[in-house]
Design a protein around this motif. Structure first.
Motif, PDB file in Angstrom:
ATOM      1  N   ALA A 127      -2.795  -6.813  -0.959  1.00  0.00           N
ATOM      2  CA  ALA A 127      -3.163  -7.561  -2.032  1.00  0.00           C
ATOM      3  C   ALA A 127      -4.391  -8.342  -1.954  1.00  0.00           C
ATOM      4  CB  ALA A 127      -2.124  -8.542  -2.456  1.00  0.00           C
ATOM      5  N   VAL A 128      -4.685  -8.882  -1.015  1.00  0.00           N
ATOM      6  CA  VAL A 128      -6.225  -9.742  -0.386  1.00  0.00           C
ATOM      7  C   VAL A 128      -7.357  -8.161  -0.211  1.00  0.00           C
ATOM      8  CG1 VAL A 128      -5.772  -9.722   1.798  1.00  0.00           C
ATOM      9  CG2 VAL A 128      -6.265 -11.766   0.739  1.00  0.00           C
ATOM     10  N   ALA A 193     -16.870  -7.108  -2.790  1.00  0.00           N
ATOM     11  CA  ALA A 193     -16.159  -7.689  -3.462  1.00  0.00           C
ATOM     12  C   ALA A 193     -14.249  -7.729  -2.320  1.00  0.00           C
ATOM     13  CB  ALA A 193     -15.062  -7.923  -4.561  1.00  0.00           C
ATOM     14  N   GLU A 194     -15.218  -8.388  -0.856  1.00  0.00           N
ATOM     15  CA  GLU A 194     -14.269  -8.488   0.255  1.00  0.00           C
ATOM     16  C   GLU A 194     -13.171  -9.957   0.116  1.00  0.00           C
ATOM     17  OE1 GLU A 194     -13.002  -6.521   2.438  1.00  0.00           O
ATOM     18  OE2 GLU A 194     -13.730  -4.742   2.452  1.00  0.00           O
ATOM     19  N   PRO A 195     -12.863 -10.297   0.671  1.00  0.00           N
ATOM     20  CA  PRO A 195     -11.911 -11.404   0.761  1.00  0.00           C
ATOM     21  C   PRO A 195     -12.651 -12.278   1.466  1.00  0.00           C
ATOM     22  CG  PRO A 195     -11.087 -10.334   2.312  1.00  0.00           C
ATOM     23  CD  PRO A 195     -12.084  -9.763   1.235  1.00  0.00           C
ATOM     24  N   THR A 196     -13.759 -13.553   0.806  1.00  0.00           N
ATOM     25  CA  THR A 196     -14.668 -14.026   1.647  1.00  0.00           C
ATOM     26  C   THR A 196     -14.029 -15.547   1.311  1.00  0.00           C
ATOM     27  OG1 THR A 196     -15.704 -14.374  -0.038  1.00  0.00           O
ATOM     28  CG2 THR A 196     -16.490 -13.150   1.297  1.00  0.00           C
ATOM     29  N   ASP A 197     -12.876 -16.040   0.719  1.00  0.00           N
ATOM     30  CA  ASP A 197     -12.659 -17.502   0.500  1.00  0.00           C
ATOM     31  C   ASP A 197     -12.998 -17.496  -0.541  1.00  0.00           C
ATOM     32  OD1 ASP A 197     -10.217 -19.291   0.470  1.00  0.00           O
ATOM     33  OD2 ASP A 197     -11.150 -20.231   2.402  1.00  0.00           O
ATOM     34  N   MET A 198     -13.514 -17.066  -1.231  1.00  0.00           N
ATOM     35  CA  MET A 198     -15.203 -17.430  -2.603  1.00  0.00           C
ATOM     36  C   MET A 198     -16.474 -17.912  -2.004  1.00  0.00           C
ATOM     37  SD  MET A 198     -13.315 -17.328  -5.693  1.00  0.00           S
ATOM     38  CE  MET A 198     -12.094 -17.963  -6.730  1.00  0.00           C
ATOM     39  N   ILE A 388      -9.442 -13.766   4.595  1.00  0.00           N
ATOM     40  CA  ILE A 388      -9.817 -12.144   5.720  1.00  0.00           C
ATOM     41  C   ILE A 388      -8.164 -12.837   6.544  1.00  0.00           C
ATOM     42  CG2 ILE A 388     -11.074 -13.718   7.787  1.00  0.00           C
ATOM     43  CD1 ILE A 388     -11.049  -9.967   6.410  1.00  0.00           C
ATOM     44  N   GLU A 389      -7.350 -14.269   6.936  1.00  0.00           N
ATOM     45  CA  GLU A 389      -6.459 -14.366   7.969  1.00  0.00           C
ATOM     46  C   GLU A 389      -5.538 -13.497   6.997  1.00  0.00           C
ATOM     47  OE1 GLU A 389      -9.651 -17.370   8.586  1.00  0.00           O
ATOM     48  OE2 GLU A 389      -8.636 -16.584   6.702  1.00  0.00           O
TER      49      GLU A 389
END
Length: 423
Positions: A127-128, A193-198, A388-389
């Protein structure tokens, strides 16, 4: 014209839900990739498919030997949308990976591969990391093309959406695309587009994977004094690497990593000792991951590890044979691009227009496929929704409103980047 959420939010949600249902662990990406390729074609993309080649990857310092990584058929796919006069403008790649880490059997409260909604959060493996982001890339590109086709604005160039395999194995799909261009045109920049918390991530850490071996003298437990256990020696090694981590945090500095107390983590993630409970353990193998700073070479970090081991083995308490150190598995090089790269400034401008405030470039302690494009001379910035957490954990989840906001930012970034220069 509708914004991204109104135009494609529901379709992106359905796309993500279906993609989560594919168990795309290492070597099992093909069914999902066939589905992604067909959906891209349905959406009007020109599609491309490539597979990782062991001989090509063997020449790359991250992968040799690569035979095990490419076995089983691990295709990567991409879709291309051409805008205006495509050869008169830039080409922007929106990159995502389809593979996920194994879910395991503990900790999950739901079926990892059956998407579940918990209010505004999507729960499921990938999902993330990073099926939501892959869906966002697909529909952000499509939404941009719709607006061009509707005459809302003129753009020249191309948008490429990649769904690559094997990122969790070091990036075999992206590395192959970087080393052997699968397209009949050149690429000017990429957004991974990895999860970087925007956040705008312009620097990603590398990692050295090392294996330590310690040999003592096994003996029957009833005569343990006849042997020499490897465990006290390993404790010296463990402490020595903890000290090395602390030392590197003080001496290896980078302005984009000031927020981290431990910017270059060292983790001994696997230890195997002895052969039988009733024996003094005479052998030990420990595998560790050592963070590599942007601009720092793997060879330099390996030399620091070897020096640390040598010094541990000269302590008075050391009573077994000298330890050995070797690299194993996939090695991650670090990567960094300048804050003034056009793809970075386009992203910052689009984020500000979308209402996102954290537009200053930063660094991250993980690696990504961005490094393969950077190594190939293609500037790549990392940006996406999610934290990422949440990745690699049970009940992995992402806030869907963040996914939609990121989609709007990606549309704006592509528009700004392609409009910035016409060749």
């Amino acid at each position: 014209m509708e914004d991204f959420a109104a135009a494609y939010g529901d379709r992106a949600r359905a796309f993500t839900e279906r993609l989560v249902r594919f168990e795309t662990t290492a070597g099992d990406e093909a069914p999902a990739q066939e589905w992604v390729r067909d959906r891209l074609a349905d959406l009007g993309f020109e599609t491309y498919t490539w597979t990782a080649d062991a001989d090509t990857l063997a020449d790359h310092p991250s992968f040799a030997p690569a035979d095990d990584l490419v076995s089983g058929g691990r295709p990567s796919v991409a879709g291309v949308l051409e805008l205006g006069d495509p050869d008169a403008g830039r080409t922007l790649v929106l990159n995502g990976h389809v593979d996920v880490v194994p879910a395991g059997e503990s900790g999950w409260t739901v079926d990892p591969f059956e998407p579940r909604w918990d209010g505004a959060r999507l729960v499921g493996r990938g999902a993330v990391d990073m099926k939501s982001q892959l869906a966002t890339c697909v529909f952000a590109a499509r939404h941009l093309a719709d607006r061009v086709e509707a005459g809302e604005f003129d753009l020249d160039g191309r948008v490429v959406v990649e769904s690559v395999a094997g990122e969790e194995d070091g990036g075999i799909g992206a590395a192959t695309a970087a080393l052997s261009n699968p397209y009949p045109f050149e690429r000017d920049a990429a957004i991974v587009a990895e999860p970087t918390d925007m956040r705008v991530v312009t620097a990603t850490e590398g990692c050295l994977m090392g294996r330590i071996r310690i040999e003592g003298t096994p003996a029957h437990a009833a005569r343990r004094w006849e042997g020499e256990s490897v465990l006290p020696a390993f404790e010296s090694v463990r402490q020595a690497f903890a000290d090395l981590e602390a030392e590197r945090a003080e001496t290896v500095t980078h302005p984009l990593y000031d927020r981290f107390e431990t910017p270059w983590p060292i983790v001994i993630g696997r230890v195997e000792a002895g052969t039988w409970a009733s024996n003094v353990p005479g052998t030990l193998t420990a595998e560790l991951r050592v963070g590599v700073a942007p601009g720092e070479s793997l060879d330099r970090v390996e030399a620091a590890c070897r020096k640390t081991l040598d010094e541990a083995a000269t302590e008075e308490s050391w009573s077994v044979d000298p330890p050995t150190f070797e690299r194993f598995g996939v090695q991650f090089a670090s990567a960094e691009i300048g804050a003034d790269e056009p793809v970075v400034t386009a992203l910052q401008g689009a984020m500000a227009a979308t209402g996102l405030s954290a537009t200053d470039p930063t660094g991250e302690t993980y690696g990504s496929d961005a490094r393969h494009y950077v190594e190939a001379g293609i500037p790549a910035v990392v940006f996406g929704p999610g934290r990422i957490e949440e990745a690699h954990f049970p009940d992995e989840s992402i806030r869907w409103p963040d996914v939609l906001t990121a989609g709007e930012a990606l549309v704006g970034t592509a528009r700004r980047y392609l409009a910035d220069e016409r060749r």
